[in-house]
Each structure stands twice: as C-alpha cells, then as structure tokens.
Design an enzyme around this catalytic site. Sequence first.
Site, PDB file in Angstrom:
ATOM      1  N   HIS A 164     -48.292 -60.443 -12.669  1.00  7.61           N
ATOM      2  CA  HIS A 164     -47.223 -61.169 -12.195  1.00  7.61           C
ATOM      3  C   HIS A 164     -46.916 -61.169 -10.508  1.00  7.61           C
ATOM      4  O   HIS A 164     -46.151 -61.774  -9.877  1.00  7.61           O
ATOM      5  CB  HIS A 164     -45.736 -60.695 -12.633  1.00  7.61           C
TER       6      HIS A 164
ATOM      7  N   LYS B 137     -48.110 -61.759  -6.640  1.00  3.47           N
ATOM      8  CA  LYS B 137     -48.608 -62.988  -5.515  1.00  3.47           C
ATOM      9  C   LYS B 137     -48.782 -62.325  -4.313  1.00  3.47           C
ATOM     10  O   LYS B 137     -47.942 -62.294  -3.450  1.00  3.47           O
ATOM     11  CB  LYS B 137     -47.402 -63.811  -5.670  1.00  3.47           C
TER      12      LYS B 137
ATOM     13  N   HIS C 160     -36.761 -69.895  -6.663  1.00  6.85           N
ATOM     14  CA  HIS C 160     -37.643 -68.821  -7.214  1.00  6.85           C
ATOM     15  C   HIS C 160     -37.787 -67.652  -6.409  1.00  6.85           C
ATOM     16  O   HIS C 160     -38.578 -66.647  -6.563  1.00  6.85           O
ATOM     17  CB  HIS C 160     -38.957 -69.555  -7.335  1.00  6.85           C
TER      18      HIS C 160
ATOM     19  N   ASP D  39     -59.876 -60.831   5.622  1.00  5.30           N
ATOM     20  CA  ASP D  39     -60.475 -59.914   6.523  1.00  5.30           C
ATOM     21  C   ASP D  39     -59.603 -58.721   6.707  1.00  5.30           C
ATOM     22  O   ASP D  39     -59.205 -57.945   5.428  1.00  5.30           O
ATOM     23  CB  ASP D  39     -60.497 -60.548   7.956  1.00  5.30           C
TER      24      ASP D  39
ATOM     25  N   ASP E  11     -27.245 -54.984   5.123  1.00  3.81           N
ATOM     26  CA  ASP E  11     -26.701 -54.666   6.671  1.00  3.81           C
ATOM     27  C   ASP E  11     -27.426 -55.433   7.820  1.00  3.81           C
ATOM     28  O   ASP E  11     -27.402 -55.008   9.064  1.00  3.81           O
ATOM     29  CB  ASP E  11     -26.644 -53.164   6.967  1.00  3.81           C
TER      30      ASP E  11
ATOM     31  N   LYS F  56     -37.150 -63.945  -4.175  1.00  4.31           N
ATOM     32  CA  LYS F  56     -36.621 -62.749  -4.563  1.00  4.31           C
ATOM     33  C   LYS F  56     -36.450 -62.102  -3.419  1.00  4.31           C
ATOM     34  O   LYS F  56     -37.373 -61.386  -2.654  1.00  4.31           O
ATOM     35  CB  LYS F  56     -37.566 -61.935  -5.485  1.00  4.31           C
TER      36      LYS F  56
END
Length: 424
Positions: free
Chosen positions: A297, A299, A117, A304, A124, A119
């Site tokens: 979508h 996350k 899952h 603080d 380079d 991404k």
Amino acid sequence: MSSRNNNHWTGGNRIELLENGEQFFPRVFDAIRKARREVIVETFILFEDKVGLQLHAAMREAAQRGVKIDLMIDGFGSPELSHEFIEGLTSAGVKVRVFDPGQRFMGQRLNVFRRMHRKIVVVDGERAFVGGINYSADHLLDFGPKAKQDYAVELAGPIVGEIHQFVLRAIALGGKGAGWLRRRLKLAPPSSQARAGEADAMFVTRDNRRHTNDIEWQYRAAIRAARKRIVIANAYFFPGYLLIKELRRAARRGVDVRLILQGEPDMPIVKTAASMLYHHLMHAGVRIYEYCDRPLHGKIALMDDRWSTVGSSNLDPLSLSLNLEANVIVRDAAFNQVLWERMDRLMQHSCKQVEAADLASEWSGWRLVRSFFVFHILRWYPALLGRLPRHAPRLTLAEATDLASQRDSGRGDPAGGATQTEAA
C-alpha cells in the site's frame, strides 16, 4: 494550469520514516495525547475497529482537556461510522467534518471520484505526519495475510508551519472563512519556524483546480535529473504516458531503474493493469519486482542519493488526475539512505523479480494489440479524466448526526452542513 512553480524547498527539518501501523499509530496517538493546543487530522479511511477506537479515545481525551481537535474524513472512504462513534467525539468538542458525503443508490456508493485521499496529522503546529497509512486495523501485521505494507513520515521544523497552514485553509475553504483562518493561524507557536534538523523538504499537493499535476511533475523532474538510481514502490501503478516515457529514457541512459509493485494485490485488477506495462518497461531496461508478502500500500520513491518522497499519491489515474493528495519530498542524504535500506530489504527478502521468461509465454500478436491500446490509454487518460465534472465537494460538519442513518435512508444532508469550493 498548475501552479507547480510555487513549490519550494524549506530547510532545517527533522524527518523520520515510519513503517506500517506498528510504528505509525503509537507515534501519532502519543502526539495527540501530549497535545497542548490543537490537533488536526485528515484521513481517507477511518474504521470503527481497534485502531479507529484508539484514535477516538486519544482525540476525545485531548478535547476534554481543552485541546482544539479537527477531524476530516472522506465520505467515500469512511462511510460506516456509527452514531455512537461520531457522538462520542462531538460531545467532547471534536469538530468532525465529512468531505463530500454521498448518498447510496441501491446500496451502492456512487461518490467514487475526486476523493479526499490525503493522510495528514498536525499537532500544535510543531509536529506533522504525512503518508499513506489510514486508521484501520489492516495496517497492522496481526491483521493477517491481507495486512498492508505502508509508510509515513514524522516531521519537525519549518515545513510543519506550511503543512499547518494548508490543513487550516482546507477547513476555512469549507465555510469557516478568512477571519476564522487568521485567528487559528495566531495559535501557531513561534517554534514552528525553528530549525529541527538538516533536511530540506517540500510539501506538494494535488487538487482539481490550481495544483492539478504538481506531484506528477515533481516525479518527472526528479526522474529526468537522476544519474545513478531510481527506485519507486507504489501500490497502484498505471501512470500516464509522460512518466512512463521518462522512466524508459532514464533506464536507456544507464540509470538503475527499479519498480516495486504489488504481487499479492488487495484488488486483482491492480496487478492486471500494472502487468500490461511490463513488456514496455522491461524492454527499455527497467527492473520490476513484485512484493509478495502481502498487499503493498506504500507510495514511496527515491532518486540518486538525496531525493526521496513519501505520501498518499499513487501513480494511477485516480491519484494523478482526480483525488486530493499530499506528498512530502525530501532532499537529504541520510533520509535517502534509510529509505533505500528499507526498499532494498523488500527487494532482497519479500519480492520476486519479474524476468523476461515470465512474460515469454504470451502470444506476441496479443501483446502487440494490447500494447497499442495501453499506449493510447496512457497517452489520453489524464486529459479525459480531467473532463469529468469538477463538482464543488462539500465539507459537512457532523454535529451528533447519525451518519449511518442518513446513509441508509438516502435523505438529506447532515445538519450544520457547509460547502467547500476547493480543498486547498
């Protein structure tokens, strides 16, 4: 046992927040077009739409001028790519690897659990992108009411070297071996270790062998340490008992705890599951906001004035107990402030705060019964899901193979297959 204690802060990084496909895609495609030596892309979803075709064109052009391109897609998340799409990449020299490709039964995909899952993009060994944005047109606003709200980060500095080593090891463990890994690591330029900014960063992953709960552990530790505010925006929210307990404790000791959850979900069950926790959380003082513009979508989270995280991991059973995930945790006041401004804007202009009166209509007896079952589900699901088979996920090299034909016929594996015993 998790090796979470191996996670460490790396200083001297520049980190920029990217919101939605409008900011993310042009930056990634430009980085690929300017690549000199190597591009590595990992993604759960790659669709053959206008976004996927732009990624295809950027990788193909870079490969044709001699850049090493490695693309890893998930067999469940990206099942519909045509022969022409794959052949267009492999004929230019792009190495396309499919994580755990699965066969269909009666037209249904059965390889649901323990997905790749993550991404991640590394260019380079000098620039990296990590977040929750897939390569599909539904991450663009012009997609319409179902366009997703999401986030990623672009990174430069020493942390990129760690991310680079991680993605190379994922490929090496897929069958290329230690010798291949050593040769590829020599391509990492010395500048990958040079300071690029002032932010401390930590790259945290989750897998099904050695790092089973690292991301959740980092969340819980930051919640325990919070003294002022906690803001979490998470698309799929149904965490385990321990994380819920930490959120309630934080609110009761006076921390301003806010959750931004889906109000217009892409899957109705997502909102239903999260809403089962509303009474329990709000009773302790947690404030809940439902994002209503379109499906959330993202996350992301902050604690603080310095701690922040952006990544692929939801706070639900799949991400916390089954899937392979990757988050970047940032310790930097400036980045924290930018993230807070984006989240505050959502709460002010795009969210409805859930009030006690909104929940009062529920029959108290039903609420008591439901709370009993939810409590025990939260308490035991991490251990129960952990008992599901930990199959050795396959990392299959697609060499001009018609994956669509293999998918539909249900016969055999693509040629050139290699097995991955554990993805980093």
